[in-house]
Write an enzyme that holds these catalytic residues in place. Sequence first.
Site, PDB file in Angstrom:
ATOM      1  N   GLU A 466       2.394   7.344   5.338  1.00 22.71           N
ATOM      2  CA  GLU A 466       3.089   7.083   4.404  1.00 22.71           C
ATOM      3  C   GLU A 466       3.055   7.986   3.663  1.00 22.71           C
ATOM      4  O   GLU A 466       2.799   8.361   2.963  1.00 22.71           O
ATOM      5  CB  GLU A 466       3.352   5.430   3.738  1.00 22.71           C
ATOM      6  CG  GLU A 466       4.350   5.272   3.277  1.00 22.71           C
ATOM      7  CD  GLU A 466       4.106   3.968   1.723  1.00 22.71           C
ATOM      8  OE1 GLU A 466       3.051   3.556   1.679  1.00 22.71           O
ATOM      9  OE2 GLU A 466       4.832   3.240   1.071  1.00 22.71           O
ATOM     10  N   ASP A 539       0.504   2.865   0.772  1.00 20.95           N
ATOM     11  CA  ASP A 539       0.255   2.387  -0.325  1.00 20.95           C
ATOM     12  C   ASP A 539      -0.314   0.975  -0.653  1.00 20.95           C
ATOM     13  O   ASP A 539      -0.136   0.076   0.152  1.00 20.95           O
ATOM     14  CB  ASP A 539       1.001   2.583  -1.481  1.00 20.95           C
ATOM     15  CG  ASP A 539       1.483   4.352  -1.146  1.00 20.95           C
ATOM     16  OD1 ASP A 539       0.930   4.886  -1.277  1.00 20.95           O
ATOM     17  OD2 ASP A 539       3.070   4.660  -2.232  1.00 20.95           O
ATOM     18  N   ASP A 541       0.838  -1.034  -2.376  1.00 28.02           N
ATOM     19  CA  ASP A 541       1.519  -2.052  -2.802  1.00 28.02           C
ATOM     20  C   ASP A 541       2.357  -3.208  -2.077  1.00 28.02           C
ATOM     21  O   ASP A 541       1.991  -2.319  -0.798  1.00 28.02           O
ATOM     22  CB  ASP A 541       2.521  -1.337  -4.015  1.00 28.02           C
ATOM     23  CG  ASP A 541       3.085  -0.311  -3.451  1.00 28.02           C
ATOM     24  OD1 ASP A 541       2.910  -0.536  -1.472  1.00 28.02           O
ATOM     25  OD2 ASP A 541       4.263   0.557  -3.581  1.00 28.02           O
ATOM     26  N   ASP A 543       5.090  -1.937  -0.496  1.00 21.82           N
ATOM     27  CA  ASP A 543       6.072  -1.446   0.162  1.00 21.82           C
ATOM     28  C   ASP A 543       5.079  -1.156   1.242  1.00 21.82           C
ATOM     29  O   ASP A 543       5.459  -1.104   2.099  1.00 21.82           O
ATOM     30  CB  ASP A 543       6.822  -0.377  -0.737  1.00 21.82           C
ATOM     31  CG  ASP A 543       8.209  -0.668  -1.478  1.00 21.82           C
ATOM     32  OD1 ASP A 543       8.504  -1.814  -0.919  1.00 21.82           O
ATOM     33  OD2 ASP A 543       8.555  -0.115  -2.024  1.00 21.82           O
TER      34      ASP A 543
END
Length: 678
Positions: A466, A539, A541, A543
């Site tokens: 990403e 990541d 998280d 997202d």
Amino acid sequence: MARETDSSMDTVFDQGTPPLEEAGSLKDTSQTGSYTADNIQILEGLEAVRKRPGMYIGTTSSRGLHHLVYEIVDNSVDEALAGYCSHIEVTVNPDESVTVTDNGRGIPVGINHKSGKNAVEVVFTILHAGGKFGGGGYKVSGGLHGVGASVVNALSEWLEVRVSKDGHVYRQRYERGISRTPLEIIGDCPAEKTGTSVTFLPDPLIFKETRIFDYDILRQRLREMAFLTKGLRITLTDLRPRVDSEGRLEDKPRTHTFCYEGGIQEFVTYLNRGKKPLYDKVMYFEGTRNGVYVEVAMQHNDSYTDSEYCFVNNINTPEGGMHLVGFRNALTKTFNEYGRKNKILKDSEPNLSGEDIREGITAIISIKIEDPQFEGQTKQKLGNVEARGATDSVVSEQLRYFLEQNPSVAKTIIEKSVASQRAREAARKAREMSRRKSALDSMSLPGKLADCSEKDPSKCEIFLVEGDSAGGSAKSARSRATQAILPLRGKILNVEKAREDRIYANEEIRAMITAFGTGIHDEFDITKLRYHKIIIMTDADVDGAHIDTLMLTFLYRFMPELIKQGHVYLAMPPLYKLEKNRRVWYAYSDEELSQILNEVGRDQNNRIQRYKGLGEMDPEQLWETTMDPERRILRRVQINTESESEVDLIFTVLMGDKVEPRREFIEENAKFVRNLDI
Ligand code: TSJ
């Protein structure tokens, strides 16, 4: 609408431990006297099942374990199809045995003159022709199934059957397929109370991998069975002790009841629940031709994928077969005829293709046939030619009538098909153009790809990273020989919400297709796969999790075999870095952090860093925590379900645009969704 309620069936079997009465007037054919030739044959038959269980239930893994339950339930479903049973109760007992109870007529207890045995014993000790995975399908006169009881018996440490009939409760017990008690009367009940109850404990000698039943797996399949038999009530209850999230013992057992008066019509509504239907009605067609009973339900939604689920005698046929061919023929022919006749399709326009008409369709094709022939490598494709004509005829006739009665629905579908036809044409041109530019050709790899030098795909892995900055770190961190890096910018396109032409125009998607080398859909060729590990690195998280699902959706829709064959992984970057006295620890979860703190002491001078993204790590950290094959943690993605309709639902609900079903689904299936990722 679907009902899912708590229930308690007043069962005639629920009598505690009954007193052992005299053996009644039934002849004991198993214990007394010498074994006849018949008995020996039986033992040999069941011994064969124990020797090669895979031949009869496919596998002795968790899947085979659950299969035992379905084999027994099938018998009760047959009784329901015959019109004598309205309720089936499935209970997982605390000792991991399972009880299946129905309120049907009760298995006959009289002596069969040919074999000299009572019917109960015949059902449980005589191996019926072939077995599903052995020969070509299964034949039994009368019921559609009814072959599995002896197989389940053979593979159970013990099995007990109780039959309520003619005012008596009968019981017989078996151990590893051998009767240990005669069929005997153990009590009385009102003459109008009838039914069958079977309890069995899977044999640990056979099911070595696991003997733990998964409530959610049973729940899904039983729900499907309820959809497929309209009006039949199926209750699932889990009596195993269970703790809540705070570790307290739950006082109520987990239970679900499924009953759908609308049958497969409601099934379609259920499958479309995360999508926007294009019109209100769910079409439903039903009829019998040449002894083949055909039932079809369908409705279009605003997505671009088609979901057709086929069943033969309530058994899923994921590879389709003759019934699916008949359905598709009927659909293509009838819509084109209607469109021409009513001038929605102009003379100058070409015919609509089947694919265009099926875009966004959700359909259930369910047929019942006397002697199903299952073909193909996995025996999941219906071979009976008569099923094609029967399905075609029922659907053509009744669909034509439906369209005439519902012209606005007809118009909506045909207009959508025309739009699909145009998009498909545009996609074809885009594909051709990019082929000419050879962008989809593996000879010219995408510019952003930092490829590895190793040529043996089994040693190679590709990281889908990403963001460009994390991509940059990954490029300098990687082991150049075997690790390739493909940075992907921002969120990748949601393929659930885009038509083919837009998907092919998307640069990130094109880059992935080219890098993998396999091609997609019908052209997919696993032998051309350039990396045996495809690792999604995002990541840790929300997202990142979203990008994971977007990526998995793309892979699942375009190259499902990559997931099915275990090539897709999720990288697991750490959440925390802890430094103390120049030593470093990484924690991949909150639990792990507190565990480490317990070990090293919770001192003031501990330096704890919470990583917010991959970008916060320098290449060296990224290497040692997330990419180094010696130290990293990878999660392999697998599709963890029996029922393909559920997998489709997961992607639809997770990626679709209705918020409410998504939240509901995640709450309901938190465990399931996790399973999908792990
Ligand atoms: F197969 C089995 F033993 F595993 C099993 C069978 C398990 C369970 C839970 C239920 C059944 C079952 C069988 N439920 N209902 C029946 N019905 C018959 O076997 C039956 C009853 C009456 C007549 C009749 O012609 O009078 C015919 C049949 C096949």
